[in-house]
Design a protein around this motif. Structure first.
Motif, PDB file in Angstrom:
ATOM      1  N   ALA A   1       0.836  -1.204   0.000  1.00 27.83           N
ATOM      2  CA  ALA A   1       0.000   0.000   0.000  1.00 27.83           C
ATOM      3  C   ALA A   1       0.872   1.255   0.000  1.00 27.83           C
ATOM      4  CB  ALA A   1      -0.944   0.002   1.200  1.00 27.83           C
ATOM      5  N   ALA A   2       1.900   1.252   0.843  1.00 28.39           N
ATOM      6  CA  ALA A   2       2.797   2.401   0.917  1.00 28.39           C
ATOM      7  C   ALA A   2       3.561   2.591  -0.393  1.00 28.39           C
ATOM      8  CB  ALA A   2       3.775   2.232   2.083  1.00 28.39           C
ATOM      9  N   ALA A   3       4.052   1.491  -0.952  1.00 28.00           N
ATOM     10  CA  ALA A   3       4.838   1.571  -2.187  1.00 28.00           C
ATOM     11  C   ALA A   3       3.992   1.979  -3.392  1.00 28.00           C
ATOM     12  CB  ALA A   3       5.515   0.232  -2.462  1.00 28.00           C
ATOM     13  N   LEU A   4       2.734   1.541  -3.406  1.00 28.36           N
ATOM     14  CA  LEU A   4       1.882   1.792  -4.568  1.00 28.36           C
ATOM     15  C   LEU A   4       0.965   2.998  -4.397  1.00 28.36           C
ATOM     16  CD1 LEU A   4       0.865  -1.924  -5.174  1.00 28.36           C
ATOM     17  CD2 LEU A   4       2.452  -0.568  -6.560  1.00 28.36           C
ATOM     18  N   GLY A   5       0.953   3.568  -3.211  1.00 33.62           N
ATOM     19  CA  GLY A   5       0.081   4.712  -2.958  1.00 33.62           C
ATOM     20  C   GLY A   5      -1.392   4.328  -2.950  1.00 33.62           C
ATOM     21  N   LEU A   6      -1.677   3.128  -2.470  1.00 33.95           N
ATOM     22  CA  LEU A   6      -3.052   2.629  -2.399  1.00 33.95           C
ATOM     23  C   LEU A   6      -3.481   2.512  -0.939  1.00 33.95           C
ATOM     24  CD1 LEU A   6      -2.831  -0.443  -4.832  1.00 33.95           C
ATOM     25  CD2 LEU A   6      -3.930   1.746  -5.306  1.00 33.95           C
ATOM     26  N   PRO A   7      -4.791   2.553  -0.695  1.00 35.31           N
ATOM     27  CA  PRO A   7      -5.248   2.227   0.661  1.00 35.31           C
ATOM     28  C   PRO A   7      -5.000   0.739   0.930  1.00 35.31           C
ATOM     29  CG  PRO A   7      -7.081   3.042  -0.709  1.00 35.31           C
ATOM     30  CD  PRO A   7      -5.879   2.959  -1.572  1.00 35.31           C
ATOM     31  N   VAL A   8      -4.695   0.396   2.158  1.00 31.57           N
ATOM     32  CA  VAL A   8      -4.386  -0.994   2.518  1.00 31.57           C
ATOM     33  C   VAL A   8      -5.502  -1.943   2.091  1.00 31.57           C
ATOM     34  CG1 VAL A   8      -3.970  -2.581   4.454  1.00 31.57           C
ATOM     35  CG2 VAL A   8      -2.888  -0.341   4.435  1.00 31.57           C
ATOM     36  N   GLU A   9      -6.748  -1.507   2.257  1.00 32.44           N
ATOM     37  CA  GLU A   9      -7.858  -2.406   1.924  1.00 32.44           C
ATOM     38  C   GLU A   9      -8.005  -2.655   0.419  1.00 32.44           C
ATOM     39  OE1 GLU A   9      -8.910   1.691   2.822  1.00 32.44           O
ATOM     40  OE2 GLU A   9      -8.245   0.189   4.222  1.00 32.44           O
ATOM     41  N   ALA A  10      -7.340  -1.857  -0.420  1.00 30.53           N
ATOM     42  CA  ALA A  10      -7.389  -2.056  -1.877  1.00 30.53           C
ATOM     43  C   ALA A  10      -6.327  -3.041  -2.367  1.00 30.53           C
ATOM     44  CB  ALA A  10      -7.217  -0.715  -2.585  1.00 30.53           C
ATOM     45  N   VAL A  11      -5.359  -3.368  -1.540  1.00 29.46           N
ATOM     46  CA  VAL A  11      -4.236  -4.208  -1.959  1.00 29.46           C
ATOM     47  C   VAL A  11      -4.646  -5.632  -2.348  1.00 29.46           C
ATOM     48  CG1 VAL A  11      -2.033  -5.216  -1.213  1.00 29.46           C
ATOM     49  CG2 VAL A  11      -2.511  -2.804  -0.793  1.00 29.46           C
ATOM     50  N   PRO A  12      -5.502  -6.333  -1.592  1.00 27.06           N
ATOM     51  CA  PRO A  12      -5.869  -7.694  -2.022  1.00 27.06           C
ATOM     52  C   PRO A  12      -6.468  -7.730  -3.431  1.00 27.06           C
ATOM     53  CG  PRO A  12      -6.520  -7.367   0.248  1.00 27.06           C
ATOM     54  CD  PRO A  12      -6.072  -6.027  -0.269  1.00 27.06           C
ATOM     55  N   ASP A  13      -7.340  -6.772  -3.757  1.00 27.62           N
ATOM     56  CA  ASP A  13      -7.912  -6.717  -5.105  1.00 27.62           C
ATOM     57  C   ASP A  13      -6.840  -6.396  -6.138  1.00 27.62           C
ATOM     58  OD1 ASP A  13     -10.506  -7.388  -4.389  1.00 27.62           O
ATOM     59  OD2 ASP A  13     -11.112  -5.300  -4.103  1.00 27.62           O
ATOM     60  N   TYR A  14      -5.928  -5.508  -5.795  1.00 25.16           N
ATOM     61  CA  TYR A  14      -4.823  -5.174  -6.699  1.00 25.16           C
ATOM     62  C   TYR A  14      -3.990  -6.423  -7.004  1.00 25.16           C
ATOM     63  CZ  TYR A  14      -0.478  -3.189  -8.432  1.00 25.16           C
ATOM     64  OH  TYR A  14       0.639  -2.913  -9.202  1.00 25.16           O
ATOM     65  N   ILE A  15      -3.675  -7.192  -5.978  1.00 27.59           N
ATOM     66  CA  ILE A  15      -2.880  -8.411  -6.160  1.00 27.59           C
ATOM     67  C   ILE A  15      -3.640  -9.396  -7.055  1.00 27.59           C
ATOM     68  CG2 ILE A  15      -1.950 -10.458  -4.998  1.00 27.59           C
ATOM     69  CD1 ILE A  15      -1.368  -8.607  -2.576  1.00 27.59           C
ATOM     70  N   ARG A  16      -4.930  -9.590  -6.781  1.00 24.97           N
ATOM     71  CA  ARG A  16      -5.732 -10.507  -7.592  1.00 24.97           C
ATOM     72  C   ARG A  16      -5.752 -10.084  -9.062  1.00 24.97           C
ATOM     73  NH1 ARG A  16      -8.172 -11.311  -2.997  1.00 24.97           N
ATOM     74  NH2 ARG A  16      -9.861  -9.854  -2.854  1.00 24.97           N
ATOM     75  N   GLN A  17      -5.933  -8.799  -9.303  1.00 18.36           N
ATOM     76  CA  GLN A  17      -5.974  -8.293 -10.680  1.00 18.36           C
ATOM     77  C   GLN A  17      -4.640  -8.512 -11.383  1.00 18.36           C
ATOM     78  OE1 GLN A  17      -7.141  -4.242 -10.059  1.00 18.36           O
ATOM     79  NE2 GLN A  17      -9.321  -4.715  -9.952  1.00 18.36           N
ATOM     80  N   ARG A  18      -3.551  -8.208 -10.696  1.00 18.50           N
ATOM     81  CA  ARG A  18      -2.222  -8.376 -11.300  1.00 18.50           C
ATOM     82  C   ARG A  18      -1.923  -9.846 -11.595  1.00 18.50           C
ATOM     83  NH1 ARG A  18       0.057  -4.564 -13.806  1.00 18.50           N
ATOM     84  NH2 ARG A  18       2.025  -5.556 -13.398  1.00 18.50           N
ATOM     85  N   LEU A  19      -2.308 -10.733 -10.693  1.00 15.15           N
ATOM     86  CA  LEU A  19      -2.100 -12.161 -10.922  1.00 15.15           C
ATOM     87  C   LEU A  19      -2.942 -12.653 -12.092  1.00 15.15           C
ATOM     88  CD1 LEU A  19      -1.906 -13.601  -7.304  1.00 15.15           C
ATOM     89  CD2 LEU A  19      -0.069 -13.460  -8.975  1.00 15.15           C
ATOM     90  N   GLN A  20      -4.172 -12.158 -12.195  1.00 16.76           N
ATOM     91  CA  GLN A  20      -5.050 -12.554 -13.301  1.00 16.76           C
ATOM     92  C   GLN A  20      -4.453 -12.116 -14.636  1.00 16.76           C
ATOM     93  OE1 GLN A  20      -7.715 -14.511 -12.939  1.00 16.76           O
ATOM     94  NE2 GLN A  20      -7.862 -14.593 -15.149  1.00 16.76           N
ATOM     95  N   VAL A  21      -3.947 -10.896 -14.712  1.00 18.52           N
ATOM     96  CA  VAL A  21      -3.317 -10.399 -15.936  1.00 18.52           C
ATOM     97  C   VAL A  21      -2.115 -11.250 -16.288  1.00 18.52           C
ATOM     98  CG1 VAL A  21      -2.007  -8.448 -16.899  1.00 18.52           C
ATOM     99  CG2 VAL A  21      -4.166  -8.030 -15.698  1.00 18.52           C
ATOM    100  N   LYS A  22      -1.300 -11.581 -15.294  1.00 21.16           N
ATOM    101  CA  LYS A  22      -0.111 -12.391 -15.520  1.00 21.16           C
ATOM    102  C   LYS A  22      -0.485 -13.784 -16.018  1.00 21.16           C
ATOM    103  CE  LYS A  22       4.144 -13.895 -13.508  1.00 21.16           C
ATOM    104  NZ  LYS A  22       4.623 -14.907 -12.703  1.00 21.16           N
ATOM    105  N   LEU A  23      -1.471 -14.408 -15.375  1.00 20.27           N
ATOM    106  CA  LEU A  23      -1.896 -15.752 -15.781  1.00 20.27           C
ATOM    107  C   LEU A  23      -2.462 -15.758 -17.197  1.00 20.27           C
ATOM    108  CD1 LEU A  23      -3.554 -17.018 -12.475  1.00 20.27           C
ATOM    109  CD2 LEU A  23      -1.395 -17.770 -13.479  1.00 20.27           C
ATOM    110  N   GLU A  24      -3.238 -14.730 -17.549  1.00 18.86           N
ATOM    111  CA  GLU A  24      -3.772 -14.639 -18.898  1.00 18.86           C
ATOM    112  C   GLU A  24      -2.668 -14.448 -19.927  1.00 18.86           C
ATOM    113  OE1 GLU A  24      -6.921 -11.721 -19.067  1.00 18.86           O
ATOM    114  OE2 GLU A  24      -8.047 -12.747 -17.489  1.00 18.86           O
ATOM    115  N   ALA A  25      -1.686 -13.621 -19.605  1.00 17.60           N
ATOM    116  CA  ALA A  25      -0.557 -13.406 -20.522  1.00 17.60           C
ATOM    117  C   ALA A  25       0.228 -14.699 -20.718  1.00 17.60           C
ATOM    118  CB  ALA A  25       0.348 -12.305 -19.987  1.00 17.60           C
ATOM    119  N   GLU A  26       0.449 -15.432 -19.649  1.00 20.11           N
ATOM    120  CA  GLU A  26       1.173 -16.713 -19.759  1.00 20.11           C
ATOM    121  C   GLU A  26       0.378 -17.724 -20.565  1.00 20.11           C
ATOM    122  OE1 GLU A  26       1.994 -17.828 -15.712  1.00 20.11           O
ATOM    123  OE2 GLU A  26       3.635 -16.377 -15.522  1.00 20.11           O
TER     124      GLU A  26
END
Length: 93
Positions: free
Chosen positions: A64-89
């Motif tokens: 959250a600190a590194a990305l400038g996001l609220p802490v509660e937004a981080v789990p969704d951010y992680i899920r979205q990034r993993l989904q993008v990565k899995l789709e690209a792979e």
């Protein structure tokens, strides 16, 4: 399987490292262990549950600190990034 005292020492060492990679490794390890435990018809141990939550809290705070996001937004951010990565792979393979 380790006893609770040994687990606490191992988990505390990982938490005290304050390294995101180590926190991810700890979270993934505990989740894997819990899936295996559930396959055997047992419940996740309290020590595992407590330290997974602590590790997730620390990791989410760091991200959250590194990305400038609220802490509660981080789990969704992680899920979205993993989904993008899995789709690209999937599309690359």
């Amino acid at each position: 399987e380790r006893n609770p005292a040994t687990l606490r020492i191992h988990y505390e060492a990982s938490l005290q490292s304050h390294q995101c990679e180590e926190l991810v490794r700890l979270i993934k390890g505990i989740r894997h262990k819990c899936r295996e435990t559930e396959k055997k018809g047992r419940k996740m141990g309290q020590v595992d549950q407590r330290y997974r939550k602590k590790a997730e809290g620390l990791l989410h705070g760091e991200l959250a600190a590194a990305l400038g996001l609220p802490v509660e937004a981080v789990p969704d951010y992680i899920r979205q990034r993993l989904q993008v990565k899995l789709e690209a792979e999937k599309n690359a393979g």
